[in-house]
Scaffold this active site. Structure first.
Site, short mmCIF file in Angstrom:
data_model
loop_
_atom_site.label_atom_id
_atom_site.label_comp_id
_atom_site.label_asym_id
_atom_site.label_seq_id
_atom_site.Cartn_x
_atom_site.Cartn_y
_atom_site.Cartn_z
CG HIS A 29 -10.13 -7.11 7.56
ND1 HIS A 29 -9.36 -8.02 8.78
CD2 HIS A 29 -9.82 -6.86 6.43
CE1 HIS A 29 -8.29 -7.81 8.21
NE2 HIS A 29 -8.55 -8.16 6.64
CD GLU A 65 -1.46 -2.06 1.63
OE1 GLU A 65 -0.34 -2.06 2.44
OE2 GLU A 65 -2.77 -3.06 1.78
#
Lengths: 374, 321, 335
Positions: free
Chosen positions: C139, C70
């Site tokens: 998450h 990322e």
């Protein structure tokens, strides 16, 4: 005996309607009614309108009370002869309700006419076809900023006798947003392209506002295309146009800004609903929509005056012409009808504005069907 | 490939401009006129200049907190830079960036960067742009030995290789990440890190302009030809502290003096070109005089220039909001 | 116009914008899926299938599967945006911002200001947020308040499929960096979505319900819950306005304050943790600017200040529900 019992059911007005509320009953139980009588008001999220009796008889039962909301297709009332027993009415209602499935009804409605698209003159045009048969078709042309849904109260009535096409003019609704020069001639050419694409040689033309000017231009350009001409609060008959409305319509991006603009369309400003505004705002967000409106406004209403004025040519139209106007029209003055030659039938409604075909749907439908049938 | 005379003069002029710029900022900073803090590039000039001589319009570089040299080498306006460092309205960034954020995208200079390791991912993006739009451009990230240990740098090596980007990573190893020596903080070898990612890695003497130019030329050509990324590890020297005001107590006795005397990239270059008869001393002296006068003007103008207007506080946050 | 799911609306937007503008690219982990693998190409189309089919039309040059990296690819998106592309990067779950936040808030968000107005950074980061998937603490978060805090970023949080298409189209065409939040529980929800492209301007709140008694300001998925509550309470004689800000940056303060002043009673519903949240922000805004019009204290409906739990029973307790919203509305209506 059941064939003498008629169900009055919640109509589907416009593509998005799934339910409606009974706003008011105009006819009491036990009253004689004739087909076409306004028997109740139905309020949808888009608009409130009168509902006409589909057949004659006695209004035997109001099944849905004022203030109640029911899905499209649900039983609203029962019309039957005076000789039918109450027990038979009860049985009819019980039977209807036992078999009524709102989802199935909605699905069946969904299986009814859906808008289609065609390529005409190199651009995508969206239209809604209702009705069928061999009779000369009708073509409905909406006004500036409108779309085929402008005719939601009228198209079903006309479609009982003939195929009826409601068109989205270029720049509008689900049609392509390229409008070329955007003047009345260009829109008329697009409508003619549409007729060609669908193999419609000749049609009864009905046009509202700017769509009225478009219909008139088609008839003047090629008299063979127009079987008759119904002009509803039409443009094209005089120089005046309410530019505050046009500019306000183009500029408004939010409901709050749009509301006062749209209120000018109706004699009764209460008719401007949240959904009506939301639909317009959603349309205006589409790529190219505002640019199209600007182009059309710049061409058709250049300098704040109507650019295409054809009142002195109406006499040359071979097809029969009728004009329908709400005298409270604040967009195009109803006085424009005063200049027309005597062979034109002019119908004026004092308690209606620019959207007379919505505000006086039943009466306008009567004029439309009667005129076209002649 | 041998640099021609014009290119040699240009290289000398750029190195001298950087040096003079940094020496003057050092002097002026001590007077207190320059706000904030500055990190000087003096001593490392051969790297920025050697690499950027290979670059063209349409190529991009990303720099570090020690960015003045990269800016000058990539063509940023020196006077605009000086005004920026002084926090003036006429600065390259309108006085809103300062020393650590000097940028000029019109010159392909994507910014000095206050975040160590900030540049390499950005360069992957610039290289992705040139690759996607097929402009033939390349992108260079200058990082220090400190940033070479950042995850962003190592991830960028990987991404550049995976996407076959026209990217070049130049690790300017001046021996110190702030006060911590690279001998302590860098595990393994920079060029073997390149090996590990499957890209060519060069070890080069960063004090040698000609050598820097030559390895950069190879790396840039490879990138332009679609051959993907390369890494250049340049060992070089920092003449000043990590920042101005750093007492440099971590450095050895006489370390900097010795470097200035024996390993100054500009003096080495001058010696090389005059002894080889490529350029004569008078020519170089004339460049020195021009550069001094340019930097004098830049400082004088910056001192006299107005600060940004108060309303500038609120502008340029968004294109539209 | 056809019914489309939230997922289909987003997919169609990407497709249409990539057709319209060749500088639009998409990148992310498994965004096509199967890169370099022996099996199916476009195997996943994103972890929840949102980007399925793009690679077939645009190829791998414009639909870039990234390594799990990322920091590098979000930074690359920023760099690409500053140099001429319009990247749409997918950060699979917003919870992963921890490994790429620098590229967002120190780089992309600040280029324009730091560089004196000379940088344009038209990037979009699409990211999933929200609880209800039994996906536990790493998450399931709603981290949009953190991005809303950063000047230079715009933050869009669509509440339905129609909203998603209009806001994402705007995000892609916008010249500023935009964080675009997609609630993972909403992907299969359908509504009418026009086939043609359209934009919804940022900073214009939408009133999904209009009433006289209580104003509910809700974010993202909470708009739907609040609509349900408003419809239910209407029958009980409590009429509610529901304000969907659509974007938290810019925030349509005027509309929120107007509605607050019209009703005098305000409930703010936010799925994010309560501290420094949109709930707090909006409650403070109303308290400061519309204090005189308030008939009751502003109520906030949020999860507790805890991580998102895993056990289904605990997660259900964590998420604001229509029942909790209804209770809060009844409370302020009675006050």
């Amino acid at each position: 005996m059941t064939k003498t019992i008629q169900a009055v059911t919640m109509p589907k007005w416009g593509l998005a309607m799934t339910e409606g509320m009974v706003a008011a009953w105009h006819v009491e139980e036990g009253s004689e009614i004739a087909a076409g009588d306004e028997i109740l008001d139905i309020e949808t999220t888009k608009i409130t309108n009168a509902f006409e009796a589909p057949g004659a008889g006695v209004l035997r039962r109001q099944v849905v009370a004022e203030g109640e909301t029911v899905p499209v297709g649900a039983l609203l009332a029962v019309v039957a002869g005076a000789d039918v027993t109450d027990a038979d009415i009860d049985a009819f209602i019980a039977d209807f309700e036992a078999n009524f499935d709102a989802e199935a009804a909605a699905a069946a409605e969904g299986g009814g006419p859906e808008p289609e698209v065609t390529e005409a003159g190199g651009r995508r045009l969206r239209y809604l076809k209702a009705g069928d048969g061999d009779a000369t078709p009708a073509l409905l042309l909406h006004g500036f900023g409108g779309d085929l849904n402008s005719w939601m109260f009228n198209q079903p009535a006309l479609a009982e006798d003939r195929p009826v096409f409601a068109l989205d003019l270029p720049g509008h609704g689900g049609s392509a947003k390229e409008v070329g020069p955007g003047d009345v001639a260009a829109l008329a050419a697009a409508a003619t392209d549409f007729m060609d694409a669908l193999g419609i040689d000749r049609a009864h033309l009905a046009g509202h506002s700017l769509g009225g000017a478009v219909a008139l231009a088609i008839a003047l350009d090629d008299p063979t295309r127009a079987a008759s001409l119904t002009l509803v609060c039409p443009a094209g008959l005089g120089p005046d146009i309410n530019m505050d409305y046009i500019e306000g319509f183009i500029a408004a991006g939010r409901r709050k800004q749009l509301k006062p603009v749209l209120e000018q369309l109706f004699a009764d400003p209460e008719l401007v609903s949240r959904d009506m505004m939301e639909d317009i705002i959603k349309y205006k967000r589409l790529d190219g929509a505002v640019a199209a409106l600007q182009t059309i406004a710049g061409a058709a209403f250049a300098g704040g005056r109507q650019a295409t004025v054809m009142n002195d040519q109406v006499e040359a139209v071979s097809a029969p012409v009728q004009v329908i106007w709400g005298t409270q029209d604040r967009i195009v003055p109803a006085a424009h009808a005063d200049t027309l030659p005597p062979q034109v039938e002019v119908h004026r409604f004092d308690d209606a504005g620019h959207m007379v075909h919505m505000e006086k749907a039943a009466e306008v439908n009567g004029l439309l069907t009667g005129f076209i049938a002649e | 490939m041998q640099l021609n005379r014009d290119e040699l003069v240009q290289a000398y002029r750029q190195m001298r401009t950087i040096r003079e710029f940094e020496e003057r900022v050092h002097t002026e900073f001590a007077t207190g006129d320059i706000p904030g803090f500055v990190h000087l590039y003096a001593g490392e000039e051969a790297s920025a200049v050697g690499v950027c001589l290979n670059l063209k319009d349409g190529d991009y570089i990303a720099s570090t907190h020690r960015g003045h040299g990269h800016c000058i080498a990539k063509g940023c306006d020196v006077k605009g830079m000086m005004q920026e460092i002084y926090g003036r309205a006429g600065g390259l960034c309108g006085g809103k960036g300062g020393s650590m954020h000097i940028a000029d995208l019109s010159q392909g200079m994507m910014g000095a960067n206050g975040i160590v390791g900030g540049g390499p991912p950005l360069i992957c993006g610039a290289a992705l742009t040139t690759k996607t739009l097929k402009t033939g451009g390349v992108a260079v990230a200058f990082v220090g030995d400190g940033a070479s240990n950042q995850g962003t740098t190592l991830e960028s090596y990987n991404l550049a290789k995976v996407w076959k980007l026209p990217a070049i990573f130049v690790v300017e190893d001046n021996g110190y990440a702030e006060s911590t020596s690279s001998a302590y903080a860098v595990a393994g070898s920079q060029s073997k890190r390149a090996d590990a990612f499957g890209m060519p890695g060069y070890e080069v003497d960063g004090n040698d302009l000609v050598a820097m130019h030559e390895v950069a030329r190879e790396a840039v050509e490879r990138a332009r030809d679609g051959g993907g990324p390369s890494l250049i590890h340049a060992r070089l020297n920092r003449f000043y502290g990590h920042f101005e005001g750093d007492a440099m107590t971590y450095r050895g006795d006489g370390e900097v003096e010795k470097l200035r005397a024996e390993a100054d990239c500009i003096q080495l270059f001058r010696k090389h070109v005059t002894e080889a008869g490529l350029l004569d001393a008078a020519q170089l002296d004339a460049v020195d005089a021009e550069v001094t006068s340019l930097i004098d003007e830049a400082v004088d103008e910056a001192k006299a220039a107005p600060p940004p207007a108060a309303e500038e506080l609120l502008t340029d946050v968004y294109v539209s909001y | 116009m056809a019914k489309k799911s939230f997922r289909e609306a987003i997919n169609e937007t990407l497709l249409q914008e990539m057709r319209r503008d060749p500088t639009v690219i998409v990148m992310g982990e498994d965004i096509a899926g199967g890169a370099g693998s022996p099996g199916e190409d476009d195997a996943w189309g994103g972890v929840l299938g949102v980007t399925k089919g793009l690679v077939a039309e645009f190829g791998r040059e414009r639909v870039l599967d990234t390594p799990l990296t990322e920091s590098a690819y979000v930074g690359a998106a920023a760099g690409a945006a500053a140099t001429g592309l319009r990247p749409v990067a997918e950060l699979m779950f917003v919870d992963f911002m921890g490994v790429c936040f620098d590229q967002i808030f120190n780089q992309a968000a600040k280029f324009r200001y730091m560089f004196g107005g000379k940088a344009v950074t038209p990037m979009v980061i699409r990211t999933m947020y929200g609880a209800g998937f039994r996906a536990a603490s790493q998450h399931s978060q709603c981290l949009y308040p953190i991005f809303t805090h950063i000047p230079g970023l715009k933050v869009a949080i669509p509440s339905s499929a129609y909203e998603a298409k209009g806001l994402l189209t705007q995000a892609i065409r916008d010249d500023d960096p935009v964080m675009f939040f997609e609630h993972k529980a909403m992907y299969d929800e359908e509504e009418d979505v026009p086939d043609d492209p359209y934009t919804i301007p940022f900073g214009e709140a939408n009133l999904t319900r209009e009433g006289d008694d209580v104003t509910i300001v809700a974010i993202g998925r909470m708009v739907q819950f609040s609509n349900q509550v408003a419809d239910k309470l209407e029958a009980d004689g409590i009429s509610c306005t529901v304000v969907d800000p659509r974007t938290t940056s810019p925030l349509d303060e005027d509309t929120i304050l107007e509605c607050a002043e019209e009703t005098g009673r305000v409930v703010v519903v936010d799925e994010a943790n309560p501290r420094c949240s949109m709930a707090r922000d909006i409650a403070a805004l109303v308290a400061e600017r519309s204090f005189g019009a308030l008939k009751a204290p502003v109520r906030q409906v949020t999860p507790p200040h805890t991580p998102v739990p895993f056990a289904p029973g605990l997660e259900d307790l964590y998420i604001p529900t229509p029942d909790k919203i209804e209770a809060a509305v009844r409370e302020v209506a009675a006050a």
